[in-house]
Design an enzyme around this catalytic site. Structure first.
Site, PDB file in Angstrom:
ATOM      1  N   ASN A   9       0.876  -1.176   0.000  1.00 12.06           N
ATOM      2  CA  ASN A   9       0.000   0.000   0.000  1.00 12.06           C
ATOM      3  C   ASN A   9       0.913   1.225   0.000  1.00 12.06           C
ATOM      4  O   ASN A   9       1.487   1.570   1.021  1.00 12.06           O
ATOM      5  CB  ASN A   9      -0.898  -0.028   1.248  1.00 12.06           C
ATOM      6  CG  ASN A   9      -1.692   1.260   1.407  1.00 12.06           C
ATOM      7  OD1 ASN A   9      -1.822   2.043   0.467  1.00 12.06           O
ATOM      8  ND2 ASN A   9      -2.235   1.475   2.598  1.00 12.06           N
ATOM      9  N   LYS A  11       0.147   4.294  -0.339  1.00 16.40           N
ATOM     10  CA  LYS A  11      -0.438   5.541   0.195  1.00 16.40           C
ATOM     11  C   LYS A  11      -0.155   6.688  -0.781  1.00 16.40           C
ATOM     12  O   LYS A  11      -0.178   6.460  -1.982  1.00 16.40           O
ATOM     13  CB  LYS A  11       0.091   5.801   1.608  1.00 16.40           C
ATOM     14  CG  LYS A  11      -0.027   4.538   2.484  1.00 16.40           C
ATOM     15  CD  LYS A  11       0.179   4.746   3.940  1.00 16.40           C
ATOM     16  CE  LYS A  11      -0.023   3.405   4.648  1.00 16.40           C
ATOM     17  NZ  LYS A  11      -0.027   3.524   6.094  1.00 16.40           N
ATOM     18  N   HIS A  94      -9.606   1.606   4.611  1.00 21.36           N
ATOM     19  CA  HIS A  94      -8.331   1.752   5.329  1.00 21.36           C
ATOM     20  C   HIS A  94      -8.531   2.734   6.490  1.00 21.36           C
ATOM     21  O   HIS A  94      -9.277   3.703   6.371  1.00 21.36           O
ATOM     22  CB  HIS A  94      -7.245   2.261   4.373  1.00 21.36           C
ATOM     23  CG  HIS A  94      -5.883   2.198   4.991  1.00 21.36           C
ATOM     24  ND1 HIS A  94      -5.432   3.152   5.872  1.00 21.36           N
ATOM     25  CD2 HIS A  94      -4.879   1.291   4.871  1.00 21.36           C
ATOM     26  CE1 HIS A  94      -4.211   2.826   6.268  1.00 21.36           C
ATOM     27  NE2 HIS A  94      -3.857   1.705   5.676  1.00 21.36           N
ATOM     28  N   GLU A  96      -6.812   5.080   7.579  1.00 23.07           N
ATOM     29  CA  GLU A  96      -6.525   6.485   7.246  1.00 23.07           C
ATOM     30  C   GLU A  96      -7.711   7.118   6.509  1.00 23.07           C
ATOM     31  O   GLU A  96      -7.984   8.307   6.663  1.00 23.07           O
ATOM     32  CB  GLU A  96      -5.233   6.574   6.419  1.00 23.07           C
ATOM     33  CG  GLU A  96      -3.999   6.335   7.302  1.00 23.07           C
ATOM     34  CD  GLU A  96      -2.810   5.743   6.581  1.00 23.07           C
ATOM     35  OE1 GLU A  96      -2.756   5.773   5.330  1.00 23.07           O
ATOM     36  OE2 GLU A  96      -1.906   5.229   7.276  1.00 23.07           O
ATOM     37  N   GLU A 166      -5.739  -4.624  10.417  1.00 25.63           N
ATOM     38  CA  GLU A 166      -4.706  -3.626  10.663  1.00 25.63           C
ATOM     39  C   GLU A 166      -4.999  -2.867  11.955  1.00 25.63           C
ATOM     40  O   GLU A 166      -5.788  -1.909  11.950  1.00 25.63           O
ATOM     41  CB  GLU A 166      -4.654  -2.627   9.498  1.00 25.63           C
ATOM     42  CG  GLU A 166      -4.306  -3.262   8.177  1.00 25.63           C
ATOM     43  CD  GLU A 166      -3.656  -2.259   7.230  1.00 25.63           C
ATOM     44  OE1 GLU A 166      -2.539  -2.537   6.779  1.00 25.63           O
ATOM     45  OE2 GLU A 166      -4.245  -1.204   6.971  1.00 25.63           O
ATOM     46  N   GLY A 172       2.296   2.389  10.615  1.00 23.68           N
ATOM     47  CA  GLY A 172       3.253   3.482  10.451  1.00 23.68           C
ATOM     48  C   GLY A 172       3.956   3.882  11.737  1.00 23.68           C
ATOM     49  O   GLY A 172       4.611   4.916  11.799  1.00 23.68           O
ATOM     50  N   SER A 212       3.186  -2.060  10.199  1.00 21.01           N
ATOM     51  CA  SER A 212       4.635  -2.139  10.421  1.00 21.01           C
ATOM     52  C   SER A 212       5.233  -3.507  10.070  1.00 21.01           C
ATOM     53  O   SER A 212       6.143  -3.984  10.739  1.00 21.01           O
ATOM     54  CB  SER A 212       4.988  -1.747  11.858  1.00 21.01           C
ATOM     55  OG  SER A 212       4.576  -0.413  12.125  1.00 21.01           O
TER      56      SER A 212
HETATM   57  P1  PGA Z   1       2.729   0.348   7.498  1.00 21.68           P
HETATM   58  O1  PGA Z   1       1.278   0.606   6.851  1.00 21.68           O
HETATM   59  O2  PGA Z   1       3.219  -0.964   6.972  1.00 21.68           O
HETATM   60  O3  PGA Z   1       3.560   1.505   7.025  1.00 21.68           O
HETATM   61  O4  PGA Z   1       2.552   0.322   8.985  1.00 21.68           O
HETATM   62  C1  PGA Z   1       0.363  -0.445   6.695  1.00 21.68           C
HETATM   63  C2  PGA Z   1      -0.916   0.070   6.091  1.00 21.68           C
HETATM   64  O5  PGA Z   1      -1.350   1.178   6.438  1.00 21.68           O
HETATM   65  O6  PGA Z   1      -1.527  -0.592   5.228  1.00 21.68           O
END
Ligand code: PGA
Length: 248
Positions: A9, A11, A94, A96, A166, A172, A212
């Site tokens: 992903n 982003k 997601h 976010e 998640e 993140g 992560s």
């Molecule tokens: P990350 O993000 O691996 O940077 O923690 C995962 C995600 O948001 O899908």
């Protein structure tokens, strides 16, 4: 038999030129791999990636979509626009998008329904916040997201679904869920699916862990029984890191 599936992903990272450079490097590394892989990229990169990954088996995904056929929705993208490009996957819900762009279980549900009218496979994200985990509400929260998000989705449709667990506190932050925490929730999700759709359908659903994930922790996470793959943010931006995760 569920084939492991690792999706990146990106982003809001990578211009078209950066996407093309990644694709060239990654396609060469991926050759001969039997783990399924895809990159979910910004809309502007999708066509570049579809072309670059043609014949490689690597999938391409969007990170969001609107649920209407078309209309006066400034800034939005429809399912048919993605289908025309040949997009294989689309992330829905997601955290976010839920946090910054008013995505709700209801809009997740509408988007899943619209996507399931065509061939694009939705990657539905669920997961609890740290406050919800600390308050012991994690299972209720995820069960609620599943029930509301999947309302009216048929057994036949759910078999094609990918679910990404998640935990928001692990995204993140560098703070990965332990393999036991991730496995516990993925097993809970499988049990909820059995409840809602029966064993056979639930058995087909790919359940990913995200938050992560990096080369150093991928093996341990992927070796858990109910974890079928990963949704990878930061570590999917470099071809070598992403490939190291796929090679878990
Ligand atoms: P990350 O993000 O691996 O940077 O923690 C995962 C995600 O948001 O899908």
């Amino acid at each position: 038999m569920r084939v492991p599936f690792i999706a990146g992903n990106w982003k809001m990272f990578k211009t078209k030129a950066e996407a093309a450079a990644f694709a060239k490097e990654f396609a060469a590394l991926y050759q001969g791999t039997d783990v399924k892989a895809a990159i979910c990229a910004p809309f502007t990169d999708l066509e570049v990636l579809k072309e670059a990954f043609a014949g490689t088996g690597i999938g391409v995904g969007a990170q969001n979509v609107h649920f209407a056929d078309e209309g006066a929705y400034t800034g939005e993208i429809s399912v048919s626009m993605l289908e025309e490009i040949g997009v294989d996957y689309c992330i829905v819900g997601h955290s976010e998008r839920r946090q910054y762009f008013a995505e709700t279980d209801e809009t997740v549900n509408l988007k899943l329904k619209k996507l399931f009218e065509g061939p694009i496979v939705p990657i539905m994200c669920v997961g609890e916040s740290l406050e919800q985990r600390d308050a012991g509400e994690l299972f209720d929260v995820v069960r609620g997201q599943l029930e509301k998000g999947l309302e009216g989705i048929s057994e036949e449709q759910v078999r094609r679904l990918v679910i990404a667990y998640e935990p928001i506190w692990a995204i993140g932050t560098g703070r990965t869920a332990t393999p036991e925490q991730a496995e516990e929730m993925c097993a809970f999700i499988r049990a909820a699916l059995i409840d809602l759709y029966g064993e056979e359908a639930a058995d087909d659903v790919i359940i990913q862990y995200g938050g992560s994930v990096k080369p150093a922790n991928a093996t341990e996470l992927m070796n858990q029984d109910e974890i079928d793959g990963a949704l990878v943010g930061g570590a999917s931006l470099k071809a070598a890191d992403f490939m190291a995760i796929i090679d878990f």
